[in-house]
Motif scaffolding. Structure first.
Motif, short mmCIF file in Angstrom:
data_model
loop_
_atom_site.label_atom_id
_atom_site.label_comp_id
_atom_site.label_asym_id
_atom_site.label_seq_id
_atom_site.Cartn_x
_atom_site.Cartn_y
_atom_site.Cartn_z
N GLU A 1 43.59 35.32 36.33
CA GLU A 1 43.15 33.93 36.24
C GLU A 1 44.21 33.07 35.57
OE1 GLU A 1 40.35 30.57 36.15
OE2 GLU A 1 40.67 32.34 37.40
N LEU A 2 44.84 33.60 34.51
CA LEU A 2 45.88 32.83 33.83
C LEU A 2 47.09 32.63 34.74
CD1 LEU A 2 46.87 33.00 30.14
CD2 LEU A 2 48.67 33.07 31.86
N VAL A 3 47.49 33.67 35.45
CA VAL A 3 48.63 33.56 36.37
C VAL A 3 48.35 32.52 37.44
CG1 VAL A 3 49.94 34.79 38.13
CG2 VAL A 3 49.46 35.89 35.95
N ARG A 4 47.12 32.53 37.97
CA ARG A 4 46.77 31.59 39.04
C ARG A 4 46.77 30.14 38.54
NH1 ARG A 4 42.32 29.01 40.85
NH2 ARG A 4 40.99 29.92 39.23
N ARG A 5 46.23 29.92 37.36
CA ARG A 5 46.08 28.55 36.85
C ARG A 5 47.33 28.03 36.17
NH1 ARG A 5 40.79 28.05 33.36
NH2 ARG A 5 41.70 25.97 33.12
N LEU B 1 49.94 49.56 35.31
CA LEU B 1 50.77 48.48 35.86
C LEU B 1 50.13 47.88 37.11
CD1 LEU B 1 54.30 50.03 35.34
CD2 LEU B 1 53.47 47.90 34.32
N LEU B 2 49.58 48.71 37.96
CA LEU B 2 48.93 48.22 39.17
C LEU B 2 47.72 47.35 38.82
CD1 LEU B 2 49.06 51.42 41.42
CD2 LEU B 2 50.41 49.31 41.70
N GLU B 3 46.98 47.74 37.79
CA GLU B 3 45.81 46.97 37.36
C GLU B 3 46.22 45.59 36.85
OE1 GLU B 3 43.05 50.72 35.88
OE2 GLU B 3 44.33 49.66 34.46
N GLN B 4 47.39 45.51 36.25
CA GLN B 4 47.86 44.24 35.70
C GLN B 4 48.49 43.34 36.76
OE1 GLN B 4 50.45 45.31 32.46
NE2 GLN B 4 48.87 46.55 31.48
N HIS B 5 48.66 43.85 37.97
CA HIS B 5 49.28 43.08 39.04
C HIS B 5 48.44 43.17 40.31
CE1 HIS B 5 52.60 43.85 36.21
NE2 HIS B 5 53.08 42.69 36.64
N LEU B 6 47.13 42.94 40.13
CA LEU B 6 46.23 43.00 41.28
C LEU B 6 46.54 41.92 42.31
CD1 LEU B 6 42.87 43.70 39.43
CD2 LEU B 6 44.10 45.27 40.91
N GLY B 7 47.19 40.87 41.89
CA GLY B 7 47.45 39.77 42.80
C GLY B 7 48.75 39.87 43.56
N GLU B 8 49.38 41.01 43.54
CA GLU B 8 50.64 41.16 44.29
C GLU B 8 50.79 42.58 44.80
OE1 GLU B 8 54.17 41.31 41.45
OE2 GLU B 8 52.63 40.39 40.19
N GLU C 1 45.04 35.94 49.20
CA GLU C 1 46.21 35.62 48.38
C GLU C 1 46.07 36.19 46.97
OE1 GLU C 1 48.68 31.69 46.77
OE2 GLU C 1 47.02 31.46 48.17
N LEU C 2 44.87 36.05 46.39
CA LEU C 2 44.64 36.56 45.04
C LEU C 2 44.81 38.08 44.97
CD1 LEU C 2 41.49 34.48 44.00
CD2 LEU C 2 43.77 34.34 42.97
N ALA D 1 43.70 31.02 24.20
CA ALA D 1 45.08 30.86 24.65
C ALA D 1 45.17 29.87 25.80
CB ALA D 1 45.63 32.22 25.08
N PHE D 2 44.13 29.81 26.65
CA PHE D 2 44.12 28.84 27.75
C PHE D 2 44.16 27.42 27.18
CE2 PHE D 2 43.17 32.60 29.86
CZ PHE D 2 42.95 32.45 31.22
#
Length: 345
Positions: A143-147, A230-237, A295-296, A120-121
């Motif tokens: 990683e996908l969200v970041r890139r 849900l928390l696992e899917q949004h570790l970056g926020e 930040e991550l 997908a990337f």
């Protein structure tokens, strides 16, 4: 008497990128292979498949196994689907511009594209997914969200079919997607034949949830399980408790009560601990700076992250990184919290 050659009902071209992941490839192609012929004879009768690389050379997988024979990229119109399989996401690896160009050519020819695992990337890099949803493994979500911040990642299901674009989280889910396509083109009996020989009971639908093993341990309360997913899917926020409660269909007060009853801590503390463990793992296994890791992990700044990190682990992030580089240092499990009645640091 004229001999009539049977045209395969399903023809698939595989684009194997450098260091592609072997399981998604094997699960997908074996489902085709077993549906293509009677028994286990492997003749390409009902299904046909071709392995392709930019120069026709053998494709090296992430585990070191090589796939051959491969061909150079063929006319996309020869296939019902073009399946691209990505691999290890190391940005130091050179981009396969030939493969990306081929994916654009296939899209222009209106041949459906399938991205397996980090394939997908490659679809995103090829510019063929603008404004589209992208199914990705929970493991690669951050990683996908970041890139690729302009892409809408979906990490709570196995695969997404949008007609001309199909994306799959990878792993064993690739067999589910392959069976889905076999059923579409050959019928359910052939899909079930493949799955049964592969010792799989049945194909899971695309909306089937991905397993979320970031938190290990049995949690009886379904509402708490959903909140943790849900928390696992949004570790970056830093997800607000009001938003989290709304997503799982309850009030903040009830959510806090259920967390305390089930895990002995508030959802706020649980969420922070989860992000801190993610930061610990990043310190051990990436070269990102402390500021970048803060930040991550969804902290306002490095100072805020460092203060909570020291409180949780007894050392600063910099000291943790230095310790990680020493011989004989303890390895950090990428699965962050192990629950035995309550979360532990």
């Amino acid at each position: 008497m004229t001999h009539v050659v049977e045209v395969p009902a399903l023809s698939v071209g595989f684009v194997l990128l450098h260091r592609f992941t072997l399981l998604p490839f094997a699960a997908f192609v074996d489902c085709l292979r077993l549906a293509a012929d009677e028994g286990d004879r492997s003749r390409q009768l009902r299904c046909h498949w071709t392995f392709m690389t930019r120069d026709g050379q053998a494709a090296l997988s992430s585990c070191g196994a090589a796939i051959t024979p491969c061909e150079a990229f063929r006319d996309p119109l020869e296939f019902d689907y073009i399946v691209v399989i990505g691999g290890v996401q190391d940005q130091r690896e050179r981009t396969d511009t030939s493969a990306l160009g081929y994916l654009r050519e296939a899209q222009a020819a209106q041949v459906p594209l399938v991205g397996l695992c980090t394939g997908a990337f490659a679809l995103i890099q090829a510019g063929v997914m603008a404004g589209r949803r992208c199914c990705v493994s929970w493991y690669h979500h951050a990683e996908l969200v970041r890139r690729f911040p302009g892409v809408e990642p979906v990490a709570d299901r196995l695969f997404i079919d949008e007609g001309d674009l199909l994306t799959c989280a990878g792993g064993a889910a690739s067999a589910d997607l392959a069976a889905y396509l076999v059923e579409r083109h050959l019928g359910k009996a052939w899909a079930m034949k493949s799955l049964h020989i592969m010792l799989l009971d049945e194909a899971r639908p695309g909306h089937h949830p991905q397993p979320q093993p970031v938190v290990f341990g049995k949690i009886e309360d379904r509402l708490v399980r959903r909140a943790i997913a849900l928390l696992e899917q949004h570790l970056g926020e830093a997800v607000s408790m009001e938003a989290l409660a709304g997503r799982v269909g309850t009030s903040r007060r009830n959510l806090e009560r259920r967390f305390r009853e089930t895990l002995g801590v508030s959802p706020q503390k649980f969420a922070r601990d989860l992000r801190l463990h993610y930061g610990q793992w990043l310190l051990h296994y990436t070269g990102s700076s402390v500021t970048e890791i803060a930040e991550l992990c969804g902290f306002a700044d490095a100072a805020h992250f460092s203060r909570h990190f020291r409180s949780a682990f007894g050392v600063s992030p910099s000291a943790m990184r230095k310790r990680a580089g020493e011989p004989g240092s303890v390895q950090v499990d990428p699965f962050f919290l192990h629950i035995e009645g309550r979360p532990v640091l």
